[in-house]
Design a protein around this motif. Structure first.
Motif, short mmCIF file in Angstrom:
data_model
loop_
_atom_site.label_atom_id
_atom_site.label_comp_id
_atom_site.label_asym_id
_atom_site.label_seq_id
_atom_site.Cartn_x
_atom_site.Cartn_y
_atom_site.Cartn_z
N ARG A 96 43.38 46.68 38.47
CA ARG A 96 42.47 45.79 39.18
C ARG A 96 42.83 45.73 40.66
O ARG A 96 44.00 45.82 41.02
CB ARG A 96 42.54 44.38 38.59
CG ARG A 96 42.08 44.30 37.15
CD ARG A 96 42.41 42.93 36.59
NE ARG A 96 41.44 41.92 37.00
CZ ARG A 96 41.73 40.64 37.17
NH1 ARG A 96 42.96 40.22 37.02
NH2 ARG A 96 40.79 39.78 37.50
N GLU A 97 41.80 45.56 41.47
CA GLU A 97 41.96 45.46 42.92
C GLU A 97 41.32 44.18 43.41
O GLU A 97 40.15 43.90 43.09
CB GLU A 97 41.31 46.67 43.59
CG GLU A 97 41.36 46.62 45.11
CD GLU A 97 40.67 47.81 45.76
OE1 GLU A 97 40.59 47.84 47.00
OE2 GLU A 97 40.19 48.69 45.02
N ASP A 98 42.06 43.41 44.17
CA ASP A 98 41.51 42.21 44.79
C ASP A 98 40.66 42.64 45.99
O ASP A 98 41.18 43.16 46.97
CB ASP A 98 42.65 41.29 45.24
CG ASP A 98 42.16 39.97 45.81
OD1 ASP A 98 40.95 39.85 46.08
OD2 ASP A 98 42.98 39.05 45.96
N LEU A 99 39.35 42.44 45.90
CA LEU A 99 38.46 42.91 46.95
C LEU A 99 38.52 42.04 48.20
O LEU A 99 37.99 42.42 49.24
CB LEU A 99 37.02 42.96 46.43
CG LEU A 99 36.78 43.95 45.28
CD1 LEU A 99 35.33 43.92 44.85
CD2 LEU A 99 37.18 45.36 45.69
N GLU A 157 33.72 39.92 38.64
CA GLU A 157 34.31 41.23 38.43
C GLU A 157 33.30 42.32 38.75
O GLU A 157 32.11 42.20 38.45
CB GLU A 157 34.76 41.38 36.97
CG GLU A 157 35.37 42.73 36.64
CD GLU A 157 35.64 42.88 35.15
OE1 GLU A 157 35.22 43.90 34.59
OE2 GLU A 157 36.25 41.97 34.57
N VAL A 158 33.77 43.38 39.40
CA VAL A 158 32.98 44.59 39.62
C VAL A 158 33.58 45.68 38.75
O VAL A 158 34.77 45.97 38.84
CB VAL A 158 32.99 45.00 41.11
CG1 VAL A 158 32.24 46.31 41.30
CG2 VAL A 158 32.39 43.89 41.97
N ASP A 159 32.75 46.28 37.91
CA ASP A 159 33.27 47.21 36.90
C ASP A 159 34.08 48.34 37.53
O ASP A 159 35.20 48.62 37.12
CB ASP A 159 32.12 47.80 36.08
CG ASP A 159 31.50 46.77 35.14
OD1 ASP A 159 32.23 45.85 34.71
OD2 ASP A 159 30.30 46.88 34.84
N TYR A 177 30.49 50.94 44.82
CA TYR A 177 30.70 49.90 43.81
C TYR A 177 29.66 50.06 42.71
O TYR A 177 28.48 50.26 42.99
CB TYR A 177 30.57 48.51 44.44
CG TYR A 177 31.49 48.25 45.60
CD1 TYR A 177 32.82 47.87 45.39
CD2 TYR A 177 31.05 48.39 46.91
CE1 TYR A 177 33.67 47.62 46.46
CE2 TYR A 177 31.90 48.14 47.99
CZ TYR A 177 33.20 47.76 47.76
OH TYR A 177 34.04 47.51 48.81
N ILE A 178 30.12 49.94 41.46
CA ILE A 178 29.21 50.16 40.33
C ILE A 178 29.39 49.08 39.27
O ILE A 178 30.53 48.78 38.87
CB ILE A 178 29.45 51.55 39.69
CG1 ILE A 178 29.13 52.66 40.69
CG2 ILE A 178 28.61 51.71 38.42
CD1 ILE A 178 29.48 54.05 40.18
N PHE A 224 24.00 41.83 39.35
CA PHE A 224 23.73 42.04 40.77
C PHE A 224 24.52 41.09 41.66
O PHE A 224 24.89 41.46 42.79
CB PHE A 224 22.23 41.88 41.06
CG PHE A 224 21.42 43.10 40.73
CD1 PHE A 224 21.09 44.02 41.72
CD2 PHE A 224 20.98 43.33 39.44
CE1 PHE A 224 20.34 45.14 41.43
CE2 PHE A 224 20.21 44.45 39.14
CZ PHE A 224 19.89 45.36 40.13
N GLU A 225 24.76 39.87 41.20
CA GLU A 225 25.36 38.86 42.07
C GLU A 225 26.73 39.25 42.62
O GLU A 225 26.97 39.09 43.84
CB GLU A 225 25.46 37.52 41.33
CG GLU A 225 25.90 36.36 42.22
CD GLU A 225 25.86 35.03 41.49
OE1 GLU A 225 25.06 34.18 41.88
OE2 GLU A 225 26.65 34.88 40.52
N PRO A 226 27.67 39.76 41.80
CA PRO A 226 28.97 40.13 42.37
C PRO A 226 28.86 41.18 43.48
O PRO A 226 29.57 41.11 44.48
CB PRO A 226 29.75 40.68 41.17
CG PRO A 226 29.10 40.06 39.98
CD PRO A 226 27.65 39.97 40.34
N LEU A 227 27.96 42.15 43.30
CA LEU A 227 27.78 43.19 44.32
C LEU A 227 27.22 42.61 45.60
O LEU A 227 27.60 43.01 46.71
CB LEU A 227 26.86 44.29 43.79
CG LEU A 227 27.36 45.07 42.56
CD1 LEU A 227 26.29 46.05 42.09
CD2 LEU A 227 28.65 45.81 42.87
#
Length: 233
Positions: free
Chosen positions: A99-102, A161-163, A174-175, A191-194
């Motif tokens: 995992r990466e903290d964006l 979370e972003v997959d 980002y996907i 859509f919201e996290p993106l």
């Protein structure tokens, strides 16, 4: 989706595919895991493999397995679990994605995801590939992104979370992956996290829907089009 895409199984019927996968799996476990790492508790290894296969694409920690095994009165340390998982990685059965903290732009320890290198292994060990469609599709997309040469992490954005955060040649995309965008709640969830990521890199939602639901600069992509090369990223 059901029996993966191992080249040696193509052209065979389901029963023949099962036999090929079982023989291959047993050979990998015996030679590349058990013998190489001098494992004595085969039953424990089998339990860890089954748990991992059942939970592909799910946030994972060794504590999850500890609690799972406690129900069967099996005691094990987290260190042993991580050792066994590393053996399975080294044997090319599973892949770990960190995992990466964006926000802080740093990798996070101890909670990650695992994907199987070929879904045929999951089918013979755990089954339910065609029932766990969301997990199966996510694993397929992950394997294709790896094939395309991306380095992949899971994105953590506050409580969202972003997959997949995919990086290659100084390019980031980002996907999000889901089976279908069935209703407004599902659309919002994907859509919201993106939409909250504050940069200009490309952002995608992958699903099996035929209708284009792109919005707010986020591109909606049909998974089949992505896999067949009709939609390149």
């Amino acid at each position: 989706m059901k029996y993966g895409a191992m080249p040696s199984t193509l052209g065979f019927n389901d029963n023949e595919k099962i036999k090929i996968f079982r023989d291959l799996y047993n050979s990998i476990i015996l030679k590349d895991v058990v013998q190489r790492n001098e494992i004595r508790d085969i039953d424990l290894l089998d339990r860890i493999v089954r748990f991992t296969m059942a939970n592909i694409g799910q946030l994972f920690s060794a504590k999850n397995i500890v609690n799972y095994l406690k129900k069967d009165k099996v005691s094990i340390s987290t260190k042993t679990i991580y050792n066994y998982l590393s053996y399975l990685e080294d044997a090319c059965l599973i892949n770990k994605v960190r995992r990466e903290d964006l926000i802080g732009k740093k990798l996070l320890n101890y909670i990650e995801k695992f994907y199987v290198v070929d879904l045929g292994f999951r089918q013979i060990i755990y089954g339910k590939n065609t029932e766990d469609i969301g997990q199966t599709l996510e694993n397929i997309v992950y394997n294709e992104l790896i094939r395309k040469g991306y380095d992949i992490t899971i994105g953590k954005l506050y409580e969202k979370e972003v997959d997949f955060v995919c990086k290659k040649n100084n390019k980031t995309i980002y996907i999000q992956v889901t089976y279908i965008l069935a209703d407004d709640n599902t659309i919002k969830r994907e859509f919201e996290p993106l939409g909250k990521i504050n940069d200009n890199y490309p952002k995608y939602v992958f699903s099996m829907d035929d209708f284009d639901r792109s919005r707010q600069g986020i591109k909606h992509v049909n998974i089949v089009d992505f896999l067949t090369g009709e939609m390149d990223i």
